[in-house]
Design an enzyme around this catalytic site. Sequence first.
Site, PDB file in Angstrom:
ATOM      1  N   ASP A 185      45.489  34.737 -42.120  1.00  0.00           N
ATOM      2  CA  ASP A 185      46.719  34.807 -42.289  1.00  0.00           C
ATOM      3  C   ASP A 185      47.180  35.398 -43.670  1.00  0.00           C
ATOM      4  OD1 ASP A 185      50.109  35.079 -41.292  1.00  0.00           O
ATOM      5  OD2 ASP A 185      50.083  33.820 -43.124  1.00  0.00           O
ATOM      6  N   GLU A 295      46.380  40.720 -38.830  1.00  0.00           N
ATOM      7  CA  GLU A 295      47.200  40.733 -38.049  1.00  0.00           C
ATOM      8  C   GLU A 295      47.651  42.611 -39.004  1.00  0.00           C
ATOM      9  OE1 GLU A 295      51.121  38.468 -37.602  1.00  0.00           O
ATOM     10  OE2 GLU A 295      50.935  38.291 -39.985  1.00  0.00           O
ATOM     11  N   ASP A 378      51.906  29.477 -43.177  1.00  0.00           N
ATOM     12  CA  ASP A 378      50.824  30.226 -43.147  1.00  0.00           C
ATOM     13  C   ASP A 378      50.104  29.716 -42.180  1.00  0.00           C
ATOM     14  OD1 ASP A 378      51.752  32.232 -45.090  1.00  0.00           O
ATOM     15  OD2 ASP A 378      51.135  30.769 -46.874  1.00  0.00           O
TER      16      ASP A 378
END
Length: 395
Positions: A185, A295, A378
Amino acid sequence: MTKTVYKAFRYSIEPTEEQRDLINRTFGCSRFVYNRFLSEWDTQYRNTGKGLSYTRCSAALTELKKTYDWLNETDSTALQSSLRDLSAAFHRFFQKQNEYPVFRRKSSAESYTSKNNNDSIRFVDKNHIRLPKLGPVRYRNSREVEGKIISATVSRKSSGRHYVSVLCECEVSELPATGKTTGMDMGISDFAVLGDRTRISNPRFSTKLRDKLAKEQRRLSRMEKANIDRYDTVTVNGTEYRKPIYKRPLSECRNYQKQRIKVARIHEKIADRRRDFEHKKSTELIRKYDTIILEDLDVKGMMKDHSFAGAISEVSWSEFTAMLEYKAEWYGKKVVHVDRFFPSSQMCSECGCINPAVKDTRVRKWVCPHCGAQHDRDVNAAINIEREGLRLIGV
């Protein structure tokens, strides 16, 4: 298992006054050739809907050299590289990958690329590299070059420093498998948080030099304002703008140019430190993990939020992701992207419950309303990203 890859080795060079003059002339000739054929390509495209080709432009360049003798003073492969750049720009435009090509303008930062024909680019000794037309140029030997030399790109930064980037064809071996997978992340408070709860702190290079940069930029702005004689009004597409008329051209203002270089060198220092950090961290992650799951962030869209734009540009997610991808390809590892709309932050990693309240980025810690699990925003996102990536690849 080995594979052939292309690596670039960048070195700082210290050309003599004569070599610096020839480098500047090569910049100008490359820019002239690019703009000349862009104009012809543009005319052809607007009249027929089809452009030219590299082959036709290359043949026309030979005739152009007969008209402009000064084009023969510079490296011919550098001029050919300008045509290849133009052809590639139009190819990307037709593939809808970028906007319509624009004319190049003279600036403080420029570059040109020379091809290695008949061993014209080679390292003479540990302190000199031979470049076409320039001869031996002194360079700072920061690392050993590997493989077969393909080309060399000579560049000048806004700070006035010169560099050469040598592109080589190298053989690399795949790294041994570790059997480890991690989700990542990427953020602002921490540069990245991994699925095993490892945190990579944000070095904040821009923030550390922010005060010094702001001070030097204010000095530069005051110097420019002091040189303004008056303002004229110009109209562009129906909109009026104030155009400053200077007492003297800024290029002739020696103190202004000295201050401009000071500002440029601070920016260059920030960029160099960030690039060094990202190279080291990306290599470390590729060595440690077989699969890295990220991501697919919409960085361009996120930059439109001006409250976060500065912080997002400072961490440079896109550049770091690109490093991970090409290094993974080199060394037999894998980078997997999770859809940008996957609710990694809102989903509880224990029970899968979606908590819409976590959409607020100010929420750093939260408790799942369904199962009562306590989460760090996170860490929870990194765990969810890892699981979703493994699901996508069928593990």
